[in-house]
Motif scaffolding. Structure first.
Motif, short mmCIF file in Angstrom:
data_model
loop_
_atom_site.label_atom_id
_atom_site.label_comp_id
_atom_site.label_asym_id
_atom_site.label_seq_id
_atom_site.Cartn_x
_atom_site.Cartn_y
_atom_site.Cartn_z
N ILE A 6 0.82 -1.21 0.00
CA ILE A 6 0.00 0.00 0.00
C ILE A 6 0.85 1.25 0.00
O ILE A 6 0.34 2.35 0.13
CB ILE A 6 -0.94 0.04 1.23
CG1 ILE A 6 -0.12 -0.10 2.49
CG2 ILE A 6 -1.99 -1.03 1.13
CD1 ILE A 6 -0.88 0.32 3.72
N ASP A 7 2.13 1.08 -0.14
CA ASP A 7 2.98 2.25 -0.06
C ASP A 7 2.67 3.19 -1.21
O ASP A 7 2.82 2.86 -2.38
CB ASP A 7 4.45 1.84 -0.09
CG ASP A 7 5.35 3.04 0.08
OD1 ASP A 7 6.55 2.90 -0.08
OD2 ASP A 7 4.82 4.14 0.38
N ALA A 8 2.23 4.37 -0.84
CA ALA A 8 1.81 5.30 -1.86
C ALA A 8 2.98 5.84 -2.65
O ALA A 8 2.81 6.48 -3.67
CB ALA A 8 1.05 6.43 -1.22
N ASP A 9 4.19 5.61 -2.14
CA ASP A 9 5.33 6.16 -2.84
C ASP A 9 5.68 5.39 -4.10
O ASP A 9 6.34 5.90 -4.99
CB ASP A 9 6.55 6.22 -1.92
CG ASP A 9 6.69 7.62 -1.37
OD1 ASP A 9 6.28 8.55 -2.08
OD2 ASP A 9 7.18 7.77 -0.24
N ARG A 11 5.09 4.42 -7.52
CA ARG A 11 4.26 5.14 -8.49
C ARG A 11 4.09 4.30 -9.75
O ARG A 11 4.83 4.43 -10.70
CB ARG A 11 4.90 6.46 -8.84
CG ARG A 11 5.05 7.22 -7.54
CD ARG A 11 4.97 8.66 -7.62
NE ARG A 11 4.67 9.12 -6.26
CZ ARG A 11 5.20 10.19 -5.71
NH1 ARG A 11 6.04 10.93 -6.37
NH2 ARG A 11 4.86 10.53 -4.50
#
Ligand code: HEM
Ligand SMILES: [Cu+2]
Lengths: 555, 363
Positions: A6-9, A11
């Motif tokens: 779930i790491d939003a970083d 991309r």
């Protein structure tokens, strides 16, 4: 679930292989390639220029009005100019800015991409819709120059039928404008039904699509009614048909029913697309799925439906029977409930998210306050005995500016910042963005909070001169208006500068999972290299893009 | 408490029997509205802070993607909210019925709205313009209609308003608590002088009111600002015969001519009557015309036919509204003003002219 998924970083941009194709801005060159384009993205940009121009023009009218109201007596324009000015302000803002703004600019730009489509279903109709919009603007501006109109945007008869001003042309201009919105909305409805990418079921669609879809339905049903009422009005005005003129047996209240049958839903036409923007912004920046996808999606439809049955609350003192007034009052409460559901869902979405606090998010916070306060004062004015005092005073002016201008403008600005990298491939300056946003909010509150008090005090709307006891509140409000204007100009300047000097944005600078971000920024002429195949919802922050693609392939 | 909230919210005096009750609901609704908006915003702001990216990275346990939302909580809040709205509605509707249904014994007064003045006719025969005289402590029912466009009769101190429609009769009732003066505003946009379509209600003690009806008390002794508007020149019918000129003055005031034209040469919305008769005036369409009986009559009946250059096309038609004798009297009046010299600027077009009349407010 592991943190990594779930790491939003991360991309993800597996489909955004746009590097070998020029983006839509550069794909063709020359003025002709713009003016005759069938690319929804370019049409969106042309609309963008149009609505910003009219926001500016409407804003100038507003500042003239507010400045005139600095003193109780005449300040610098005469009564006739003042009356025309508030009419022009209303007409420009409602039909040339607020109704078209979000759908024609951001709807046009992102809706097809969100659906994984190459374009809207009817690209030529889309282009025609733009030129019809321009035509309507020309007619309206022409009518302003040829004597204007001084009826207010509500055109109440019999004043409007007897006024010697250019009411007929105003009516024609708005009629033409309606054709443009109907064309756009048909395009959206058909596109949503027929052009969704493989695997993109209704319940995986981004919420912005739902909102635009619901808006389009309202436009389709309501706009013809306005069109017809204005045609009837124009006939009355030009040929003395007297459908509405009581002197010859017409009924002036009939016009109000017809007018509000459109114009009440019309206020939702203005705000529903904004709900869509807000849903996107909230989910993208909190990197979270909406607390309840269905609540947000279906409440739009609920609003679209109930919105058609509340028009009578504009007419409590216009000679409506007590019973009718009661029914309309009660029905109005239901609309408020649907809006409340949305508000709670947005706030609940923040909880447990991982929030990056960028300018669009700050606009969301302002939106919350303005929209909730505006909405609650809506319920307040739907309370009949209170509305008797408030009706046609500045309280109502403040109510609808809070909700419409507060709601539409903050979400328009949120959208302008949020989709800026998508549209132009660059990033705006975040610090200036936050700063201008604060200026806009403070200016807004100073402009309209005093107007609630003015309304309580009994100051009627559309007054050119007023008793002296109302002065200091008017001065506050005028000061606020100037601040608001300055804030908007600065925000515009910040975006304009970023067009040229902004840092390059990657395809997905916010780490959003919504589908418009899976293609390059700015997108190439046909949006995608290969038609996407969707195996997740637009807000699935748990399933990684790679896994989703694998599954889609295996299908 | 009432006084404090009333002042804070900028509400005017509570001069009718219903006003205080309505205000109580008002306070409740506004406080809930303000509170609700602040609460939602504060909760939103708190979440923005607590779940901001950096904080979540430090405390990963705060992250809750994919957990089911607290549907039941939402349901409770929404149902609660709906309940509150319905309470507002029930009380509001109940009060609305009270406002709308006049008591049997109410005194009836007829009101006509007209660009841009209020006319009042009392069953006992008296008339007044812009100033409505009523007895305090007795229910009064107004029967309202309009001569031209839609107006709206609004008395903030009474918390009451009713649209006034041409071709229809609407009603409004109130009971003034005690003697006093109260503003009347027109709240439906009705043309260029909409914001000057003001008047006042003067509530008199019952004895004073009787005396006024009989014409015995031309200047009722009620505290408040003195009303200087031209339309109140003749408040009620004079008992003995008067000259044509006087009658013309009265008719001009009554029909609202003096809202736009002046008698002493002061500039206003229309050409001043002073020194007008017998002169040549330039026309908007070119050429000029002599101001004689024919032109004056035409200007009253079909004002847009030949417009005096430099003036706005705002004058309403009086066709069918003004009696022939009155037309004659008005012409007499204008003749009598032949030698009054217009003040400088009187023939200047609209636009350089200030629209007058605001009374001092804020008692
Ligand atoms: C999305 C939300 C809303 C928008 C965009 C909106 C917009 C407007 C506008 C433009 C007007 C003024 C029209 C005019 O007279 O020129 C108005 C008046 C009114 N609104 Fe809203 N409104 C919204 C929500 C609500 C809600 C939720 C309610 C009630 C529950 C409500 C109740 C009213 C009432 C009763 C009036 C008439 C007040 C009067 O004229 O006395 N509104 N609104
Ligand atoms: Cu009026």
């Amino acid at each position: 679930m592991s943190q990594a998924t779930i790491d939003a970083d991360s991309r993800p941009n597996p489909l955004g292989v746009g590097a070998d194709h020029p983006d839509y801005l550069r794909a063709d060159s020359g003025l002709r390639s713009w003016l005759l384009t069938k690319d929804h993205k370019r049409i969106a940009l042309m609309f963008y220029v149009g609505v910003i121009l009219f926001l500016g023009l409407g804003g100038v009218f507003a500042l003239v009005l507010r400045t005139e109201l600095l003193t109780p007596e005449q300040t610098f324009i005469d009564a006739n100019t003042y009356n025309q000015m508030f009419t022009l302000h209303g007409i420009t803002m409602v039909w040339l800015f607020m109704i078209p703004a979000v759908p024609t600019v951001f709807g046009n730009f992102v809706l097809p991409i969100m659906l994984g489509a190459k374009d809207l279903a009817f690209p030529r109709i889309n282009l025609a819709s733009f030129y019809i919009y321009v035509l309507s603007a020309i007619i309206l501006l022409g009518a302003m120059l040829a004597g204007g109109a001084d009826t207010g945007w509500t055109f109440y008869v019999p004043y409007s039928t007897t006024s010697p001003t250019a009411v007929t042309w105003m009516g024609i201009g708005i009629f033409v404008n309606g054709i443009s919105s109907i064309m756009t909305s048909v395009n959206f409805i058909v596109t949503t039904h027929t052009m969704r990418a493989k695997g993109l079921s209704w319940h995986r669609m981004p919420l912005f699509v739902w909102a635009t879809y619901a808006t389009s339905i309202i436009i389709l049903f309501a706009t013809p009614v306005l069109g017809m009422s204005l045609v009837l009005l124009a006939l009355d005005h030009a040929f003395g048909l007297s459908l509405f003129n009581p002197r010859y047996g017409g009924d002036p209240v009939l016009f109000q029913h017809l007018f509000w049958f459109y114009s009440h839903p019309a206020v939702y036409i203005m705000i529903l697309p904004s709900f869509g923007v807000i849903s996107e912004v909230v989910c993208s920046f909190s990197h979270n799925q909406p607390a309840s996808y269905r609540a947000i999606a279906y409440s739009s439809l609920g609003i679209a439906f109930i919105g058609f049955f509340t028009w009578g609350h504009h007419m409590f003192v216009a000679g409506l029977s007590e019973f009718d007034a009661g029914v309309f009052g009660a029905l109005s409460m239901f609309v408020a409930i649907f809006s409340a559901i949305k508000v709670f869902t947005w706030v609940a979405t923040l909880r447990g998210g991982s929030i990056s606090f960028a300018t669009p998010m700050l606009y969301f916070l302002w939106f919350l306050f303005l929209f909730v306060f505006g909405g609650m004062t809506g319920v307040a004015v739907a309370t009949q005995s209170l509305d008797v005092h408030w009706h046609d005073t500045y309280f109502v002016v403040a109510h609808f500016h809070f909700i419409m201008v507060g709601g539409t403008l903050t979400s328009f600005l949120a959208a302008a910042h949020y989709w800026f990298p998508k549209m132009f491939g660059r990033l705006y300056d975040e610090r200036v963005g936050l700063l201008t946003s604060v200026a806009v909010f403070i200016g807004f509150v100073f402009t309209f909070l005093p107007q609630f008090l003015l309304g309580n005090g009994g100051m009627p709307r559309r007054y050119f001169t007023y008793p002296e006891r109302y002065q200091w509140l008017n001065v506050l409000s005028t000061g606020g208006a100037w601040l608001l204007g300055a804030g908007l100009l600065l925000a515009l300047g910040n975006l304009l500068l970023a067009l040229k000097w902004g840092k390059r944005a990657g395809p997905n600078p916010w780490g959003s999972r919504s589908f418009e971000w899976i293609t390059a920024s700015p997108p190439s002429k046909h949006n995608f290299e290969e038609t996407p195949d969707i195996e997740r919802s637009a807000y699935d922050y748990t399933l990684s893009e790679e896994v989703a693609r694998e599954r889609a392939k295996a299908r | 408490m009432n006084e404090l909230l009333r002042t804070l919210l900028f509400l005017p005096r509570q001069a009718s029997t219903i006003a205080e009750e309505i205000d109580t609901l008002h306070y409740f609704v506004i406080i809930m509205t303000m509170g609700g908006a602040l609460l939602v915003t504060l909760v939103g702001g708190y979440f923005l802070f607590r779940y901001r990216r950096t904080a979540v990275q430090k405390h990963p346990e705060r992250r809750m993607t994919g957990t089911t939302p607290a549907i039941w909580l939402e349901a409770v809040v929404v149902v609660g909210l709906f309940g509150m709205f319905i309470v507002w509605w029930v009380i509001g509707f109940w009060q609305f019925m009270a406002i709308r249904i006049p008591p049997e014994n109410a005194l009836e007064i007829y009101v006509t709205g007209k660009q841009w003045m209020w006319k009042f006719a009392y069953p006992q025969g008296a008339n007044s313009i812009s100033t409505l005289y009523v007895p305090a402590g007795r229910p009064v029912k107004l029967v309202l209609t309009s001569r031209d466009v839609i107006h709206s009769f609004f008395v903030p101190d009474f918390r009451l308003k009713q649209d006034v429609l041409p071709g229809r009769l609407t009603t409004l009732w109130f009971e003034a608590k005690e003697p006093g003066r109260h503003d009347i505003f027109c709240t439906e946009y009705c043309g260029v002088s909409h914001s000057t379509m003001r008047g006042e209600v003067i509530a008199l003690s019952p004895e004073e009111y009787e005396r006024w009806l009989q014409g015995k008390s031309p200047q009722p002794a009620v505290a408040g600002p003195v009303d200087m508007r031209p339309s109140s020149v003749t408040d009620y019918a004079p008992p003995e015969p008067v000259s044509m000129v006087r009658q013309g003055e009265r008719a001009a005031a009554e029909h609202g001519c003096l809202r736009c034209h002046t008698l002493d040469g002061t500039p206003h919305l229309g050409p001043t009557f002073a020194g007008l008769y017998g002169t040549m005036v330039p026309l908007e369409a070119g050429g000029s015309v002599k101001v004689d009986e024919a032109y004056i009559t035409e200007s009253m009946m079909d004002p847009l036919a030949r417009i005096h250059a430099g003036y706005q096309r705002i004058m309403p038609s009086y066709l069918g509204q003004i009696r022939p004798a009155e037309t004659g009297a008005i012409i007499e009046l204008m003749k009598s003003l032949r030698d009054v010299r217009p003040k400088p600027g009187a023939s200047e077009p609209w636009g350089t002219v200030t629209v007058p009349e605001t009374r001092e407010g804020g008692q």
